[in-house]
Motif scaffolding. Structure first.
Motif, PDB file in Angstrom:
ATOM      1  N   THR A  68      15.079  -1.524 -29.396  1.00  0.00           N
ATOM      2  CA  THR A  68      14.696  -0.102 -29.425  1.00  0.00           C
ATOM      3  C   THR A  68      14.652   0.524 -28.044  1.00  0.00           C
ATOM      4  OG1 THR A  68      13.349  -0.587 -31.351  1.00  0.00           O
ATOM      5  CG2 THR A  68      12.950   1.527 -30.281  1.00  0.00           C
ATOM      6  N   ILE A  69      14.027  -0.175 -27.075  1.00  0.00           N
ATOM      7  CA  ILE A  69      13.766   0.447 -25.769  1.00  0.00           C
ATOM      8  C   ILE A  69      14.533  -0.267 -24.656  1.00  0.00           C
ATOM      9  CG2 ILE A  69      12.000   0.990 -24.038  1.00  0.00           C
ATOM     10  CD1 ILE A  69      10.025   1.485 -26.190  1.00  0.00           C
ATOM     11  N   LEU A  70      15.237   0.524 -23.865  1.00  0.00           N
ATOM     12  CA  LEU A  70      15.925  -0.011 -22.685  1.00  0.00           C
ATOM     13  C   LEU A  70      15.188   0.502 -21.446  1.00  0.00           C
ATOM     14  CD1 LEU A  70      18.338  -1.232 -21.156  1.00  0.00           C
ATOM     15  CD2 LEU A  70      19.533   0.930 -21.507  1.00  0.00           C
ATOM     16  N   VAL A  71      14.776  -0.412 -20.575  1.00  0.00           N
ATOM     17  CA  VAL A  71      14.090   0.008 -19.348  1.00  0.00           C
ATOM     18  C   VAL A  71      15.074  -0.078 -18.178  1.00  0.00           C
ATOM     19  CG1 VAL A  71      12.188  -0.441 -17.758  1.00  0.00           C
ATOM     20  CG2 VAL A  71      11.875  -0.835 -20.217  1.00  0.00           C
ATOM     21  N   ILE A  72      15.209   1.036 -17.466  1.00  0.00           N
ATOM     22  CA  ILE A  72      16.053   1.051 -16.271  1.00  0.00           C
ATOM     23  C   ILE A  72      15.139   1.319 -15.080  1.00  0.00           C
ATOM     24  CG2 ILE A  72      17.934   2.250 -15.071  1.00  0.00           C
ATOM     25  CD1 ILE A  72      19.187   1.234 -17.445  1.00  0.00           C
ATOM     26  N   GLU A  73      15.050   0.367 -14.156  1.00  0.00           N
ATOM     27  CA  GLU A  73      14.209   0.579 -12.978  1.00  0.00           C
ATOM     28  C   GLU A  73      15.039   1.267 -11.897  1.00  0.00           C
ATOM     29  OE1 GLU A  73      12.038  -2.836 -11.717  1.00  0.00           O
ATOM     30  OE2 GLU A  73      11.776  -3.569 -13.761  1.00  0.00           O
ATOM     31  N   GLN A  74      14.450   2.283 -11.306  1.00  0.00           N
ATOM     32  CA  GLN A  74      15.158   3.003 -10.234  1.00  0.00           C
ATOM     33  C   GLN A  74      15.457   2.052  -9.065  1.00  0.00           C
ATOM     34  OE1 GLN A  74      12.966   6.217  -8.358  1.00  0.00           O
ATOM     35  NE2 GLN A  74      14.812   7.422  -8.024  1.00  0.00           N
ATOM     36  N   ASP A  75      14.621   1.027  -8.910  1.00  0.00           N
ATOM     37  CA  ASP A  75      14.840   0.056  -7.824  1.00  0.00           C
ATOM     38  C   ASP A  75      16.215  -0.625  -7.911  1.00  0.00           C
ATOM     39  OD1 ASP A  75      12.269   0.713  -7.219  1.00  0.00           O
ATOM     40  OD2 ASP A  75      11.497  -1.333  -7.154  1.00  0.00           O
ATOM     41  N   TYR A  76      16.761  -0.768  -9.107  1.00  0.00           N
ATOM     42  CA  TYR A  76      18.101  -1.370  -9.229  1.00  0.00           C
ATOM     43  C   TYR A  76      19.128  -0.509  -8.493  1.00  0.00           C
ATOM     44  CZ  TYR A  76      16.155  -3.545 -13.520  1.00  0.00           C
ATOM     45  OH  TYR A  76      15.397  -4.215 -14.442  1.00  0.00           O
ATOM     46  N   TYR A  77      18.781   0.751  -8.303  1.00  0.00           N
ATOM     47  CA  TYR A  77      19.749   1.717  -7.769  1.00  0.00           C
ATOM     48  C   TYR A  77      19.523   2.057  -6.305  1.00  0.00           C
ATOM     49  CZ  TYR A  77      21.380   2.048 -12.510  1.00  0.00           C
ATOM     50  OH  TYR A  77      21.918   1.730 -13.733  1.00  0.00           O
ATOM     51  N   TYR A  78      18.806   1.159  -5.578  1.00  0.00           N
ATOM     52  CA  TYR A  78      18.794   1.320  -4.126  1.00  0.00           C
ATOM     53  C   TYR A  78      20.234   1.227  -3.644  1.00  0.00           C
ATOM     54  CZ  TYR A  78      13.782   1.206  -3.184  1.00  0.00           C
ATOM     55  OH  TYR A  78      12.461   1.535  -3.091  1.00  0.00           O
ATOM     56  N   LYS A  79      20.566   2.015  -2.615  1.00  0.00           N
ATOM     57  CA  LYS A  79      21.941   2.008  -2.122  1.00  0.00           C
ATOM     58  C   LYS A  79      22.345   0.610  -1.677  1.00  0.00           C
ATOM     59  CE  LYS A  79      22.239   6.839  -0.849  1.00  0.00           C
ATOM     60  NZ  LYS A  79      21.866   7.832   0.148  1.00  0.00           N
ATOM     61  N   ASP A  80      23.600   0.303  -1.877  1.00  0.00           N
ATOM     62  CA  ASP A  80      24.120  -1.004  -1.473  1.00  0.00           C
ATOM     63  C   ASP A  80      24.066  -1.108   0.051  1.00  0.00           C
ATOM     64  OD1 ASP A  80      25.306  -3.449  -1.529  1.00  0.00           O
ATOM     65  OD2 ASP A  80      27.343  -2.626  -1.530  1.00  0.00           O
ATOM     66  N   GLN A  81      23.477  -2.195   0.565  1.00  0.00           N
ATOM     67  CA  GLN A  81      23.368  -2.365   2.017  1.00  0.00           C
ATOM     68  C   GLN A  81      24.022  -3.663   2.471  1.00  0.00           C
ATOM     69  OE1 GLN A  81      19.940  -0.112   3.895  1.00  0.00           O
ATOM     70  NE2 GLN A  81      18.964  -1.772   2.816  1.00  0.00           N
ATOM     71  N   SER A  82      24.892  -4.212   1.616  1.00  0.00           N
ATOM     72  CA  SER A  82      25.451  -5.533   1.917  1.00  0.00           C
ATOM     73  C   SER A  82      26.297  -5.519   3.195  1.00  0.00           C
ATOM     74  CB  SER A  82      26.257  -6.064   0.732  1.00  0.00           C
ATOM     75  OG  SER A  82      27.130  -5.070   0.278  1.00  0.00           O
ATOM     76  N   HIS A  83      26.779  -4.336   3.592  1.00  0.00           N
ATOM     77  CA  HIS A  83      27.607  -4.234   4.807  1.00  0.00           C
ATOM     78  C   HIS A  83      26.742  -4.239   6.077  1.00  0.00           C
ATOM     79  CE1 HIS A  83      26.271  -0.281   3.582  1.00  0.00           C
ATOM     80  NE2 HIS A  83      26.494   0.167   4.797  1.00  0.00           N
ATOM     81  N   LEU A  84      25.409  -4.097   5.928  1.00  0.00           N
ATOM     82  CA  LEU A  84      24.525  -4.029   7.109  1.00  0.00           C
ATOM     83  C   LEU A  84      23.944  -5.400   7.431  1.00  0.00           C
ATOM     84  CD1 LEU A  84      22.435  -0.811   6.298  1.00  0.00           C
ATOM     85  CD2 LEU A  84      24.391  -0.995   7.852  1.00  0.00           C
ATOM     86  N   PRO A  85      23.714  -5.705   8.723  1.00  0.00           N
ATOM     87  CA  PRO A  85      23.033  -6.962   9.054  1.00  0.00           C
ATOM     88  C   PRO A  85      21.597  -6.949   8.517  1.00  0.00           C
ATOM     89  CG  PRO A  85      23.704  -5.752  11.056  1.00  0.00           C
ATOM     90  CD  PRO A  85      24.082  -4.909   9.894  1.00  0.00           C
ATOM     91  N   PHE A  86      21.062  -8.143   8.240  1.00  0.00           N
ATOM     92  CA  PHE A  86      19.733  -8.272   7.638  1.00  0.00           C
ATOM     93  C   PHE A  86      18.672  -7.514   8.442  1.00  0.00           C
ATOM     94  CE2 PHE A  86      15.716 -10.618   6.986  1.00  0.00           C
ATOM     95  CZ  PHE A  86      15.569 -10.415   5.625  1.00  0.00           C
ATOM     96  N   GLU A  87      18.747  -7.627   9.790  1.00  0.00           N
ATOM     97  CA  GLU A  87      17.744  -6.978  10.647  1.00  0.00           C
ATOM     98  C   GLU A  87      17.713  -5.467  10.419  1.00  0.00           C
ATOM     99  OE1 GLU A  87      15.440  -8.345  12.603  1.00  0.00           O
ATOM    100  OE2 GLU A  87      16.152 -10.182  11.646  1.00  0.00           O
ATOM    101  N   GLU A  88      18.905  -4.917  10.210  1.00  0.00           N
ATOM    102  CA  GLU A  88      18.971  -3.465   9.988  1.00  0.00           C
ATOM    103  C   GLU A  88      18.405  -3.094   8.608  1.00  0.00           C
ATOM    104  OE1 GLU A  88      22.438  -0.199  10.569  1.00  0.00           O
ATOM    105  OE2 GLU A  88      22.480  -2.006  11.824  1.00  0.00           O
ATOM    106  N   ARG A  89      18.656  -3.962   7.627  1.00  0.00           N
ATOM    107  CA  ARG A  89      18.127  -3.712   6.279  1.00  0.00           C
ATOM    108  C   ARG A  89      16.604  -3.718   6.289  1.00  0.00           C
ATOM    109  NH1 ARG A  89      20.981  -8.306   3.114  1.00  0.00           N
ATOM    110  NH2 ARG A  89      22.796  -8.402   4.451  1.00  0.00           N
ATOM    111  N   LEU A  90      16.013  -4.526   7.198  1.00  0.00           N
ATOM    112  CA  LEU A  90      14.553  -4.581   7.304  1.00  0.00           C
ATOM    113  C   LEU A  90      13.986  -3.241   7.762  1.00  0.00           C
ATOM    114  CD1 LEU A  90      13.740  -7.995   9.055  1.00  0.00           C
ATOM    115  CD2 LEU A  90      13.305  -7.348   6.689  1.00  0.00           C
ATOM    116  N   ARG A  91      14.806  -2.517   8.530  1.00  0.00           N
ATOM    117  CA  ARG A  91      14.313  -1.242   9.091  1.00  0.00           C
ATOM    118  C   ARG A  91      14.529  -0.043   8.164  1.00  0.00           C
ATOM    119  NH1 ARG A  91      16.392  -3.551  13.950  1.00  0.00           N
ATOM    120  NH2 ARG A  91      18.361  -2.467  13.672  1.00  0.00           N
ATOM    121  N   THR A  92      15.211  -0.248   7.029  1.00  0.00           N
ATOM    122  CA  THR A  92      15.484   0.873   6.108  1.00  0.00           C
ATOM    123  C   THR A  92      14.180   1.422   5.531  1.00  0.00           C
ATOM    124  OG1 THR A  92      17.598  -0.116   5.510  1.00  0.00           O
ATOM    125  CG2 THR A  92      16.703   1.498   3.965  1.00  0.00           C
ATOM    126  N   ASN A  93      14.137   2.721   5.339  1.00  0.00           N
ATOM    127  CA  ASN A  93      12.994   3.359   4.681  1.00  0.00           C
ATOM    128  C   ASN A  93      13.265   3.377   3.170  1.00  0.00           C
ATOM    129  OD1 ASN A  93      11.194   5.104   3.507  1.00  0.00           O
ATOM    130  ND2 ASN A  93      11.283   6.624   5.144  1.00  0.00           N
TER     131      ASN A  93
END
Ligand code: ADP
Ligand code: C5P
Length: 211
Positions: free
Chosen positions: A34-59
């Motif tokens: 009956t119910i499908l839950v979609i979390e907005q968190d799944y839709y954070y922008k893809d950051q796979s092209h950024l180094p880990f250190e930079e991903r830590l600094r994302t807001n």
């Protein structure tokens, strides 16, 4: 599922307010299909092209952190009875995984996230808007415990992120969306009266559509 347009419900509220818990409790009142839950968190922008250190600094508490274009496209697909390829998010790596999960439409779609009531395009798609309103002291305690246990964080990192980013962003962007809510639910997961009311309302809509 029925041939009717699915019902879309938005559940917003600050971090740790109990959005996930309340959504889970409502979903459990209904059959699996009956119910499908979609979390907005799944839709954070893809950051796979950024180094880990930079991903830590994302807001991660700013509206621009989310790929709402993709989320809106997926909600529209579900409303048109089409399946979607839902992104998968990894909180420890701070980015989307390469994998996606195929998700079928259901009669009720719950969209859940801190800023789900912030984008007017999403508000337009919603039939019911909910804001889970829990005091900030309770929210930070819940978040601290959860992020250490489930999201691979340290005490220091959670506190530092909360003071410098989460709190100011909450005041600027999350809290003001309370004004768009049809229903404000105090405290999250254990508010059984609110969960009953939501479940009854959803059942009434489903019964009406079944006629
Ligand atoms: P949100 O999705 O709004 O961030 P969650 O539902 O994930 O909030 O809740 C955050 C944490 O607090 C989770 O670990 C959850 O188990 C816990 N929690 C939620 N509601 C309650 C409650 N009423 N009492 C105690 N713990 C709760
Ligand atoms: O489940 P909850 O509503 O708490 O999830 C939203 C929170 O997740 C945001 O406040 C954001 O700070 C946090 N987040 C994070 N790291 C990420 C993505 C989101 O700490 N990589």
């Amino acid at each position: 599922m029925s041939n009717h347009k699915p019902v879309v419900i938005g559940v917003a509220g600050g971090t740790g307010s109990g959005k996930t818990s309340i959504t889970r409790s409502i979903s459990q009142r209904f059959a699996d299909k009956t119910i499908l839950v979609i979390e907005q968190d799944y839709y954070y922008k893809d950051q796979s092209h950024l180094p880990f250190e930079e991903r830590l600094r994302t807001n991660y508490d700013h509206p621009l952190a989310f790929d709402n274009d993709l989320l809106i496209q997926h909600v529209n697909d579900l409303l048109n009875h089409k399946s979607i390829e839902k992104p998968v998010y990894d909180y420890a790596l701070h980015t989307r995984s390469n994998e996606t999960v195929e998700v079928e439409p259901k009669d009720v779609i719950i969209l859940e996230g801190i800023l789900i009531l912030e984008d007017p395009r999403l508000l337009e798609l919603m039939d019911i808007k909910v804001f889970v309103d829990t005091d900030a002291d309770v929210r930070i305690i819940r978040r601290l415990l959860r992020d250490i246990k489930e999201r691979g964080r340290t005490i220091d990192s959670v506190i530092d992120q909360y003071i410098n980013v989460v709190r100011p962003m909450h005041l600027q962007f999350v809290e003001p969306t309370k004004r768009y809510a049809d229903i404000i639910i105090p405290e999250g997961g254990q508010n059984h009266v609110a969960i009953d009311i939501m479940a009854t309302k959803i059942q009434t809509i489903l019964n009406r559509k079944a006629i």
